[in-house]
Write a protein that holds these residues in place. Structure first.
Motif, mmCIF file in Angstrom:
data_model
loop_
_atom_site.group_PDB
_atom_site.id
_atom_site.type_symbol
_atom_site.label_atom_id
_atom_site.label_comp_id
_atom_site.label_asym_id
_atom_site.label_seq_id
_atom_site.Cartn_x
_atom_site.Cartn_y
_atom_site.Cartn_z
ATOM 1 N N ASP A 16 0.813 -1.211 0.000
ATOM 2 C CA ASP A 16 0.000 0.000 0.000
ATOM 3 C C ASP A 16 0.852 1.270 0.000
ATOM 4 O OD1 ASP A 16 -2.630 1.045 -0.103
ATOM 5 O OD2 ASP A 16 -2.477 1.612 2.000
ATOM 6 N N LYS A 17 2.170 1.135 0.041
ATOM 7 C CA LYS A 17 3.057 2.302 0.019
ATOM 8 C C LYS A 17 4.247 2.000 -0.870
ATOM 9 C CE LYS A 17 1.807 4.091 4.471
ATOM 10 N NZ LYS A 17 2.165 4.419 5.809
ATOM 11 N N GLY A 18 4.774 3.057 -1.507
ATOM 12 C CA GLY A 18 5.941 2.894 -2.344
ATOM 13 C C GLY A 18 5.576 2.449 -3.745
ATOM 14 N N PHE A 19 6.588 2.366 -4.606
ATOM 15 C CA PHE A 19 6.369 1.980 -5.998
ATOM 16 C C PHE A 19 6.435 0.465 -6.151
ATOM 17 C CE2 PHE A 19 7.992 0.869 -10.208
ATOM 18 C CZ PHE A 19 6.994 1.433 -10.988
ATOM 19 N N VAL A 20 5.459 -0.078 -6.863
ATOM 20 C CA VAL A 20 5.432 -1.495 -7.196
ATOM 21 C C VAL A 20 5.036 -1.605 -8.664
ATOM 22 C CG1 VAL A 20 4.330 -3.711 -6.751
ATOM 23 C CG2 VAL A 20 4.779 -2.169 -4.871
ATOM 24 N N PHE A 21 5.836 -2.330 -9.432
ATOM 25 C CA PHE A 21 5.540 -2.483 -10.852
ATOM 26 C C PHE A 21 4.414 -3.476 -11.099
ATOM 27 C CE2 PHE A 21 6.318 -4.225 -15.101
ATOM 28 C CZ PHE A 21 6.230 -3.045 -15.831
ATOM 29 N N ALA A 22 4.384 -4.564 -10.337
ATOM 30 C CA ALA A 22 3.387 -5.625 -10.527
ATOM 31 C C ALA A 22 2.019 -5.148 -10.030
ATOM 32 C CB ALA A 22 3.805 -6.882 -9.785
ATOM 33 N N TYR A 23 1.047 -5.093 -10.946
ATOM 34 C CA TYR A 23 -0.306 -4.637 -10.617
ATOM 35 C C TYR A 23 -0.952 -5.537 -9.568
ATOM 36 C CZ TYR A 23 -5.165 -3.247 -11.433
ATOM 37 O OH TYR A 23 -6.449 -2.814 -11.287
ATOM 38 N N TYR A 24 -0.726 -6.840 -9.651
ATOM 39 C CA TYR A 24 -1.377 -7.785 -8.743
ATOM 40 C C TYR A 24 -0.829 -7.727 -7.329
ATOM 41 C CZ TYR A 24 -3.432 -9.657 -12.932
ATOM 42 O OH TYR A 24 -4.137 -9.795 -14.082
ATOM 43 N N LYS A 25 0.306 -7.073 -7.152
ATOM 44 C CA LYS A 25 0.901 -6.960 -5.830
ATOM 45 C C LYS A 25 0.354 -5.757 -5.061
ATOM 46 C CE LYS A 25 5.472 -7.812 -4.034
ATOM 47 N NZ LYS A 25 6.896 -7.837 -4.304
ATOM 48 N N LEU A 26 -0.456 -4.922 -5.714
ATOM 49 C CA LEU A 26 -0.988 -3.706 -5.108
ATOM 50 C C LEU A 26 -2.262 -3.979 -4.317
ATOM 51 C CD1 LEU A 26 -0.656 -1.258 -8.117
ATOM 52 C CD2 LEU A 26 0.795 -1.340 -6.100
ATOM 53 N N SER A 27 -2.498 -3.144 -3.307
ATOM 54 C CA SER A 27 -3.777 -3.186 -2.594
ATOM 55 C C SER A 27 -4.848 -2.561 -3.492
ATOM 56 C CB SER A 27 -3.667 -2.408 -1.280
ATOM 57 O OG SER A 27 -3.479 -1.034 -1.548
ATOM 58 N N TYR A 28 -6.105 -2.761 -3.136
ATOM 59 C CA TYR A 28 -7.181 -2.201 -3.957
ATOM 60 C C TYR A 28 -7.119 -0.680 -3.997
ATOM 61 C CZ TYR A 28 -9.349 -6.737 -4.432
ATOM 62 O OH TYR A 28 -9.599 -8.037 -4.753
ATOM 63 N N ARG A 29 -6.725 -0.064 -2.906
ATOM 64 C CA ARG A 29 -6.605 1.398 -2.883
ATOM 65 C C ARG A 29 -5.541 1.857 -3.874
ATOM 66 N NH1 ARG A 29 -3.973 5.716 -0.538
ATOM 67 N NH2 ARG A 29 -2.288 4.431 0.254
ATOM 68 N N ARG A 30 -4.412 1.162 -3.893
ATOM 69 C CA ARG A 30 -3.332 1.519 -4.814
ATOM 70 C C ARG A 30 -3.701 1.211 -6.268
ATOM 71 N NH1 ARG A 30 1.892 2.030 -3.132
ATOM 72 N NH2 ARG A 30 2.191 2.562 -5.308
ATOM 73 N N LYS A 31 -4.485 0.159 -6.490
ATOM 74 C CA LYS A 31 -4.965 -0.130 -7.842
ATOM 75 C C LYS A 31 -5.855 1.000 -8.335
ATOM 76 C CE LYS A 31 -4.807 -5.159 -7.605
ATOM 77 N NZ LYS A 31 -5.567 -6.413 -7.626
ATOM 78 N N LEU A 32 -6.692 1.504 -7.439
ATOM 79 C CA LEU A 32 -7.578 2.614 -7.778
ATOM 80 C C LEU A 32 -6.772 3.858 -8.136
ATOM 81 C CD1 LEU A 32 -10.659 3.116 -7.793
ATOM 82 C CD2 LEU A 32 -10.395 4.067 -5.531
ATOM 83 N N ILE A 33 -5.735 4.140 -7.373
ATOM 84 C CA ILE A 33 -4.876 5.287 -7.657
ATOM 85 C C ILE A 33 -4.184 5.105 -9.004
ATOM 86 C CG2 ILE A 33 -2.778 6.493 -6.908
ATOM 87 C CD1 ILE A 33 -3.711 5.907 -3.997
ATOM 88 N N ARG A 34 -3.726 3.888 -9.302
ATOM 89 C CA ARG A 34 -3.067 3.643 -10.586
ATOM 90 C C ARG A 34 -4.029 3.856 -11.746
ATOM 91 N NH1 ARG A 34 0.826 -1.394 -11.900
ATOM 92 N NH2 ARG A 34 2.155 -0.253 -10.444
#
Length: 94
Positions: A16-34
């Motif tokens: 939920d914090k920092g940069f992650v390239f893999a979409y599936y590794k993100l939380s739903y909140r971070r997916k929404l932001i992306r």
């Protein structure tokens, strides 16, 4: 290929914090932001396609409509999952 990534990251802790390239590794909140960050890029790509492609007006409108509907559907799905996950995690904390 995406089902492989989805399977690998299915039961792993989401970031939920920092940069992650893999979409599936993100939380739903971070997916929404992306998704929200990708909207200006999609608009820019549509403008470039409109200027460079030799499509008719109807073809471009159809392509743009399908793309926009897909983005809106993805946004609604991830938003609903985020709210569901948020409500579930609040019940667990109580």
């Amino acid at each position: 290929m995406s089902w492989i990534s989805a399977t690998i990251y299915r039961n792993k802790e989401k970031v939920d914090k920092g940069f992650v390239f893999a979409y599936y590794k993100l939380s739903y909140r971070r997916k929404l932001i992306r998704i929200l960050w990708s909207v200006p890029l999609v608009i820019l790509c549509l403008i470039i396609i409109y200027k460079l492609a030799d499509w008719s007006q109807i073809e471009f409108i159809l392509f743009s409509g399908i793309l926009i509907i897909g983005i809106v559907m993805q946004f609604c799905y991830v938003f609903a999952k985020w709210k569901k996950y948020e409500r579930h995690s609040l019940k667990v904390e109580l």
